[in-house]
Motif scaffolding. Sequence first.
Motif, PDB file in Angstrom:
ATOM      1  N   THR A   9       1.614   4.289   5.967  1.00 14.54           N
ATOM      2  CA  THR A   9       2.965   3.792   6.240  1.00 14.54           C
ATOM      3  C   THR A   9       3.614   4.588   7.369  1.00 14.54           C
ATOM      4  O   THR A   9       4.273   4.027   8.253  1.00 14.54           O
ATOM      5  CB  THR A   9       3.834   3.880   4.970  1.00 14.54           C
ATOM      6  OG1 THR A   9       3.250   3.088   3.940  1.00 14.54           O
ATOM      7  CG2 THR A   9       5.248   3.379   5.249  1.00 14.54           C
ATOM      8  N   GLU A  18       3.583  -3.845  12.128  1.00 11.45           N
ATOM      9  CA  GLU A  18       4.182  -4.469  10.954  1.00 11.45           C
ATOM     10  C   GLU A  18       3.206  -5.432  10.291  1.00 11.45           C
ATOM     11  O   GLU A  18       2.314  -5.982  10.934  1.00 11.45           O
ATOM     12  CB  GLU A  18       5.457  -5.214  11.348  1.00 11.45           C
ATOM     13  CG  GLU A  18       6.537  -4.311  11.937  1.00 11.45           C
ATOM     14  CD  GLU A  18       7.796  -5.083  12.264  1.00 11.45           C
ATOM     15  OE1 GLU A  18       8.513  -5.481  11.316  1.00 11.45           O
ATOM     16  OE2 GLU A  18       8.048  -5.316  13.457  1.00 11.45           O
ATOM     17  N   CYS A  19       3.419  -5.641   9.007  1.00 10.90           N
ATOM     18  CA  CYS A  19       2.577  -6.548   8.225  1.00 10.90           C
ATOM     19  C   CYS A  19       3.105  -7.973   8.338  1.00 10.90           C
ATOM     20  O   CYS A  19       4.323  -8.208   8.280  1.00 10.90           O
ATOM     21  CB  CYS A  19       2.568  -6.122   6.758  1.00 10.90           C
ATOM     22  SG  CYS A  19       1.449  -7.070   5.700  1.00 10.90           S
ATOM     23  N   GLU A  23       0.215 -11.992   5.326  1.00  5.90           N
ATOM     24  CA  GLU A  23      -0.977 -11.169   5.533  1.00  5.90           C
ATOM     25  C   GLU A  23      -1.286 -10.343   4.292  1.00  5.90           C
ATOM     26  O   GLU A  23      -0.381  -9.770   3.673  1.00  5.90           O
ATOM     27  CB  GLU A  23      -0.764 -10.242   6.728  1.00  5.90           C
ATOM     28  CG  GLU A  23      -1.992  -9.412   7.088  1.00  5.90           C
ATOM     29  CD  GLU A  23      -1.763  -8.524   8.308  1.00  5.90           C
ATOM     30  OE1 GLU A  23      -2.762  -8.134   8.945  1.00  5.90           O
ATOM     31  OE2 GLU A  23      -0.586  -8.230   8.616  1.00  5.90           O
ATOM     32  N   ASN A  25      -2.333  -7.186   2.247  1.00  9.71           N
ATOM     33  CA  ASN A  25      -2.016  -5.787   2.504  1.00  9.71           C
ATOM     34  C   ASN A  25      -3.219  -5.009   3.022  1.00  9.71           C
ATOM     35  O   ASN A  25      -3.078  -4.138   3.891  1.00  9.71           O
ATOM     36  CB  ASN A  25      -1.469  -5.144   1.229  1.00  9.71           C
ATOM     37  CG  ASN A  25      -0.734  -3.850   1.496  1.00  9.71           C
ATOM     38  OD1 ASN A  25      -1.235  -2.777   1.207  1.00  9.71           O
ATOM     39  ND2 ASN A  25       0.468  -3.942   2.040  1.00  9.71           N
ATOM     40  N   TRP A  28      -3.660  -5.509   6.714  1.00 11.20           N
ATOM     41  CA  TRP A  28      -2.688  -4.705   7.457  1.00 11.20           C
ATOM     42  C   TRP A  28      -3.183  -3.268   7.576  1.00 11.20           C
ATOM     43  O   TRP A  28      -3.133  -2.664   8.654  1.00 11.20           O
ATOM     44  CB  TRP A  28      -1.328  -4.760   6.750  1.00 11.20           C
ATOM     45  CG  TRP A  28      -0.244  -3.960   7.420  1.00 11.20           C
ATOM     46  CD1 TRP A  28      -0.073  -3.765   8.758  1.00 11.20           C
ATOM     47  CD2 TRP A  28       0.817  -3.255   6.772  1.00 11.20           C
ATOM     48  NE1 TRP A  28       1.039  -2.982   8.991  1.00 11.20           N
ATOM     49  CE2 TRP A  28       1.598  -2.662   7.789  1.00 11.20           C
ATOM     50  CE3 TRP A  28       1.182  -3.085   5.437  1.00 11.20           C
ATOM     51  CZ2 TRP A  28       2.736  -1.899   7.495  1.00 11.20           C
ATOM     52  CZ3 TRP A  28       2.307  -2.328   5.152  1.00 11.20           C
ATOM     53  CH2 TRP A  28       3.070  -1.744   6.171  1.00 11.20           C
ATOM     54  N   LYS A  29      -3.679  -2.706   6.481  1.00 12.62           N
ATOM     55  CA  LYS A  29      -4.230  -1.355   6.524  1.00 12.62           C
ATOM     56  C   LYS A  29      -5.367  -1.270   7.544  1.00 12.62           C
ATOM     57  O   LYS A  29      -5.463  -0.296   8.307  1.00 12.62           O
ATOM     58  CB  LYS A  29      -4.758  -0.952   5.151  1.00 12.62           C
ATOM     59  CG  LYS A  29      -3.708  -0.823   4.069  1.00 12.62           C
ATOM     60  CD  LYS A  29      -4.379  -0.482   2.739  1.00 12.62           C
ATOM     61  CE  LYS A  29      -3.398  -0.498   1.587  1.00 12.62           C
ATOM     62  NZ  LYS A  29      -4.078  -0.228   0.297  1.00 12.62           N
TER      63      LYS A  29
END
Length: 350
Positions: A9, A18-19, A23, A25, A28-29
């Motif tokens: 984060t 940004e996610c 999407e 999670n 996003w990572k």
Amino acid sequence: MNKYQGLLTTIANELHIECGEAEHNDNWKARIVYSLLGRMAYASLSDHQEENEVIPEERESVSITHFKQRIRVLLDSYLTLYPEISPLFETAKAELCNEIYDVYLKAGCIYHTPYEVLQSSPCISKQSDLQFERGMPLDRQQCISGLGSYLPNGSTFDGVKVYSSVQEMFGLQPDTLSDFWTDLLSHANWQPLHTNEDMEYLPYRPPLYRWIATPQENGVASISRIGQPGRGSYLYYLYKMENGQMLGSQLPQWLTNDPLYGGSSYRAVSNACLAVSSSLPAIKYHIDGPIVKMRLQYLLPPAELYWVKLYSWPSSFYNVRSNFERVFSQPVFWAVNAILEQTGYQFAEE
């Protein structure tokens, strides 16, 4: 995202990644890790610990190895910390190091001297309110989209080269597709073109990557090629039919086989040809909150393609080399959209 005192984060906030609203999670990572790998590998070009370990003649290969090895070590570390994203990279580990290096090299972010790989000189260019940056100090606060850095309403400082346009900074096509095609035809030297069964012709319907065996018979100028597909050693021609006779004009090899990009360089010509005949499909895009997914139905010319790849993430990390589906931070997408539309490419929202 809260593991390890919110490490990912914190990185996402620092790099402004940004996610998407829809999407997953874990994806996003994976995007955060991909961008971090590129940034840390780029920082490794300032490392000099290998200088005393090799003889000068070997320094170039060791420098490249050092760059790629940094990516692999960091990737393994982050996949250990975040095993939930490991399956997303499982098939791409071997390719990821080469892909990041390739994108940086061909987008002008790194370059070779005889014995080592170096960061590019600091430079910027602007598109509306967005500032594209390359080679800037890594302690500078920047936004990241994919591997590329940018700032909204960015500022500069002494010693930074300011390009007059994004096209000049990244070597993009300066003319519209229509003007480029018109210029090619104006310099054509039409001669009878002797063909055989090995001659291929530009298709006007998808799939556009699959050249066909039948020429256009309507008298309109198009493109043909002949050569050895496995070796990529094609010769390209403008051609047209007049009174039952095929006329041709060979295109210069510097235009179709650039030393940096190789045999894919012809796409500047083929895309221009398709655009003027209204046969070039629109680039599709889908907005997902702060990110935009872009889907190409054909390949851009190499300079434009590597610029796009620099400033975007792969849509899927199962295939990090994917050229057809990419993900952008929304501000960058609109800047890319504006520049490519100015050139003559069309976009359509899905």
